[in-house]
Structures are given as structure tokens and as C-alpha cells.
Design a protein around this motif. Structure first.
Motif, PDB file in Angstrom:
ATOM      1  N   UNK A   1       0.757  -1.168   0.103  1.00 29.26           N
ATOM      2  CA  UNK A   1       0.011  -0.146  -0.052  1.00 29.26           C
ATOM      3  C   UNK A   1       0.841   1.208   0.109  1.00 29.26           C
ATOM      4  N   UNK A   2       0.561   2.404  -0.615  1.00 28.00           N
ATOM      5  CA  UNK A   2       0.929   3.615  -0.455  1.00 28.00           C
ATOM      6  C   UNK A   2       1.142   4.267   0.838  1.00 28.00           C
ATOM      7  N   UNK A   3       2.343   4.964   1.245  1.00 31.09           N
ATOM      8  CA  UNK A   3       2.618   5.586   2.486  1.00 31.09           C
ATOM      9  C   UNK A   3       0.907   6.236   2.970  1.00 31.09           C
ATOM     10  N   UNK A   4       0.743   5.966   4.013  1.00 29.87           N
ATOM     11  CA  UNK A   4      -0.497   6.665   4.555  1.00 29.87           C
ATOM     12  C   UNK A   4      -0.288   6.916   6.076  1.00 29.87           C
ATOM     13  N   UNK A   5      -0.899   7.963   6.495  1.00 33.98           N
ATOM     14  CA  UNK A   5      -0.915   8.148   7.932  1.00 33.98           C
ATOM     15  C   UNK A   5      -2.387   8.831   8.304  1.00 33.98           C
TER      16      UNK A   5
ATOM     17  N   UNK B   1       3.059   1.786   5.777  1.00 33.49           N
ATOM     18  CA  UNK B   1       4.241   1.882   4.780  1.00 33.49           C
ATOM     19  C   UNK B   1       4.363   0.618   3.897  1.00 33.49           C
TER      20      UNK B   1
END
Lengths: 143, 287
Positions: free
Chosen positions: A39-43, A74
């Protein structure tokens, strides 16, 4: 073998889960998110609810209840920082209902502001766990 | 004889004291294990949130969080002082307070005003006497550190920092090295240092939800709270360790005192008997 991602679920009172998973569902603030490896970086900020993990080579899912917290994704690692966490096997719905009732009762006869705030925190804690359990129960009925 | 009775009373008093100190030693011994487990249980969270903060510092260089960058406007410093609630733990608190007092003096000489948040009753009573500016406090936190007990008092200092009323925030607590060794330390909490480790690998950014500013600040806030929580947990472990050592020393001292008193008691008793015999013999001789 399916691709997996390292998942760590931690709260300040201890580590709740650490291991590999194939698929993760987490209650982000703007809606539930499903995460596959890579998965694309996400917060994101999380709201109270249940995290569901699909573990490799195992039927069913691992379920962890969390109150609010932070979710960091990440590509090869997912970190869930929970303010309070509870494993499904430790949860006891009856006990939580009792807690909720007790807290609401004290709330009616509250004494000081600080006391009030402390109780409110307790209530939120009990409620979030209860909510998590109900979400889960509802889902299980559907299956 | 009155002398003998007095000594006997003294011995039993010391024996009672010894029972007390011994009991406290045992209690501390059993508590320290639990407290240390709790301290270790909180470690993974601390590490994880540190990693997330390190990632975050590479991801979004445009938004500068006040938690990471000094503003230096107000000439005021914040101090979070963590002491124990109870005494009977040797020089633990006095060593820490000495350190804190020196630092406060240093700031005052530089013309900085100080705002203090105390956690634990010992620090509060000391600073009250020193007429320090205590803005918030938490007492009676028991043996289990709980975030909700700390969030409110600590929050006041953190909010003051965020709004620019404070230039920096320091934390003062006793580090747990091992059961016998505890070290009072003073660390800078805000602005955060050392979270920019490693080099960024290319340009990338997160998907933020709800928006970067909120989430960055909130995550950093959690990180700071976790650091404070860990400090409180360490301080508790140190407290139990120090109490164990202090109470063991007290019990040992009591044993020595009892031995000495017993010696005096026997000597006095012997002297009294000898005196009586001499009196009887001399009386018999006179007859």
C-alpha cells in the motif's frame, strides 16, 4: 504463498499484536480502510472500532478492539498506535456493560470537575469497546 | 531495676521498627517486579511511535510543527518534575530535587521565568516551600501509571509550549539503571531533538487523513506523551528499587542496634547481680 506485510499493534500498556498479515481492515476516521501489502504510505487518525487481520495460513481473522489512535502505513510495514487496546479474547461484554452502567450512575452524582473528567474518560473507554464488539457481532450475523 | 527495664523497652521498640522496615522491604521487592514489567510493556509503543515520527520528519518538509522547531520568543521555560508520592526511599527524591533546583537557579540567572508541572507529592511540597511557579500537578498516582491521570496536568505545559508561551520544556526524573542504581536526569523534551535520523530515500509523501497539520501535530503530541509516560514508569521502578535498598539498610542497622543494646543489657544485669552478691556476702561476714 500470498504476499504479507509486517503489522504491529501497540498501546501504551503493551504490545497487542506483532506479526505478518495478508490483509488488514482498520477503522480510519473518514471510514474503514482495507490495506493489502504494498500500500502507498498513509497516515490516518483512527476512531474507536475493531481492527481485523487476515493472517497467513489461518482460517478466520484476528480481531483487536481499539479506541482512537494513529494508523501508519508503509509499503512493507503497518503500525497501529492505539490509545487503548483490547484483544477479542480478553473482552467480556457483560463486564463492559456493567462498567458503563456504573460509570453513568456515578456521573449523575458527580462531585468535582476533575472527577467528572476522569469518569468521562472511563465512559468513553467502556463505550468504545462496547461499540467495537457490537460492530463485530453485527458482521458475524451477516456471514 | 529501672535501668534494665528501660533498656528492655528500647530493644523491643527497635525490634518493632525492624519488623516494619522488613515488611516494607518485602513489599517493595514484590512491587518492583510488577512495576518493571509495566515499564517494559510500554517500551514497544515508545519505539513504534518514534519510528513513525522519524518517517514523518522525512515525508513532509513543508509543514513545520511547533513541536519540532524552537520559537524562542517568550523567555520562559517549562519543567516537568517527576518524583515519588511517598518517602522512605533513601535519597531518591532529594537527589532529583537537588538537580532540578540547580537547573532552576541556572535559568533564573539567565532571566528565564519557569513554569512547573509536578507529578508526585514530594516534588510538589518541595517546590511549594521554594515558592516556585507550579501551574499544574498530579499526586497520588499509585503504582500503575495511567495516561488519563497524566494527560491533564501535562497537557497544560504542552499547550503553553504550543501556543508560544514557553520556549522549551524539560523533564526531570530518576532513570532506572538497575535495581540498585538509579540516576537523576534532566532531559529536554521540547522542541524535540534527534527525530531526524537517517536520510530520506527520494521524495515521497503520505496520504494524510484528515489533513497533514492535524495529524502531524497529533502524532507528535502522542509521542511526547509517551515519553512522559515512560519517564513516569521508570521513576516508579526507581522508587521501588530505592525503597528496597533503603529498607534493607534500615533493617540491617536495626540488627546492629539490637545487638549493641543486648550487650549493654547483659552487662548491666551482670553488674546488678554481682553487686547483690557482694552485698549479701558482706552482710553475712558482718554477722
Amino acid at each position: 504463498m500470498a504476499m504479507t506485510v509486517q503489522v504491529d499493534v501497540v498501546s501504551i500498556e503493551g504490545s497487542l499484536f506483532s506479526g505478518l498479515a495478508e490483509f488488514i481492515v482498520a477503522p480510519a476516521e473518514l471510514g474503514e480502510v482495507g490495506i493489502y501489502p504494498g500500500h502507498a504510505p498513509m497516515i490516518a487518525r483512527m476512531k474507536p472500532g475493531a481492527i481485523r487481520l487476515k493472517l497467513p495460513n489461518q482460517p478466520g481473522e484476528e480481531v483487536i478492539f481499539v479506541s482512537s489512535g494513529i494508523l501508519e502505513v508503509q509499503p512493507r510495514r503497518v503500525t497501529i498506535l492505539s490509545d487503548l487496546g483490547l484483544l477479542e479474547r480478553d473482552a467480556d461484554e457483560h463486564h463492559l456493560r456493567e462498567e458503563k452502567r456504573k460509570v453513568e450512575e456515578t456521573l449523575r452524582y458527580r462531585v468535582t470537575d476533575i472527577e467528572f473528567m476522569r469518569i468521562q474518560v472511563e465512559l468513553t473507554r467502556a463505550l468504545s469497546r462496547l461499540e467495537g464488539m457490537q460492530v463485530l457481532r453485527h458482521r458475524n450475523r451477516k456471514i | 531495676m529501672s535501668g534494665l527495664r528501660e533498656i528492655r523497652a528500647k530493644i523491643s521498640t527497635v525490634q518493632n521498627l525492624q519488623k516494619l522496615t522488613h515488611a516494607m522491604e518485602m513489599v517493595a521487592q514484590s512491587k518492583i517486579r510488577k512495576v518493571r514489567d509495566r515499564m517494559n510493556a510500554a517500551r514497544p509503543y515508545g519505539e513504534m511511535i518514534r519510528n513513525v515520527c522519524a518517517h514523518m520528519s522525512h515525508a513532509h518538509p513543508e509543514y513545520k510543527s511547533p513541536y519540532l522547531h524552537q520559537h524562542e520568543t517568550s523567555n520562559r521555560a517549562g519543567l516537568i518534575l517527576i518524583t515519588s508520592d511517598k518517602g522512605m526511599c533513601g535519597a531518591l527524591n532529594s537527589n532529583l530535587l537537588k538537580l532540578a533546583y540547580q537547573q532552576m537557579k541556572h535559568w533564573q540567572e539567565q532571566g528565564q521565568e519557569i513554569e512547573i508541572c509536578t507529578i508526585g507529592a514530594k516534588g510538589m511540597s518541595f517546590l511549594r516551600r521554594a515558592n516556585a511557579n507550579i501551574v499544574s500537578h498530579a499526586v497520588g498516582i499509585g503504582d500503575t501509571p495511567r495516561m488519563q491521570q497524566l494527560a491533564l496536568p501535562v497537557g497544560r505545559i504542552l499547550d503553553a509550549y504550543k501556543s508560544g508561551e514557553l520556549d522549551s520544556v524539560h523533564i526531570c526524573y530518576t532513570k532506572f539503571v538497575n535495581t540498585i542504581v538509579h540516576q537523576p536526569v534532566m532531559e529536554q523534551l521540547l522542541p524535540l531533538k534527534g527525530e531526524m535520523l537517517g536520510s530520506p530515500f527520494g521524495y515521497w509523501d503520505y496520504i494524510y487523513e484528515p489533513d497533514p497539520k492535524v495529524i502531524v501535530d497529533e502524532t507528535l503530541r502522542r509521542y511526547i506523551e509517551a515519553l512522559i509516560f515512560l519517564a513516569v514508569a521508570e521513576n516508579m521502578a526507581s522508587e521501588q528499587g530505592a525503597r528496597m535498598v533503603a529498607m534493607k539498610a534500615a533493617s540491617d542497622n536495626a540488627t546492629h542496634v539490637i545487638e549493641e543494646l543486648k550487650m549493654i543489657y547483659h552487662k548491666t544485669r551482670q553488674a546488678a547481680i554481682t553487686e547483690e552478691i557482694t552485698e549479701i556476702i558482706s552482710g553475712a561476714a558482718a554477722v
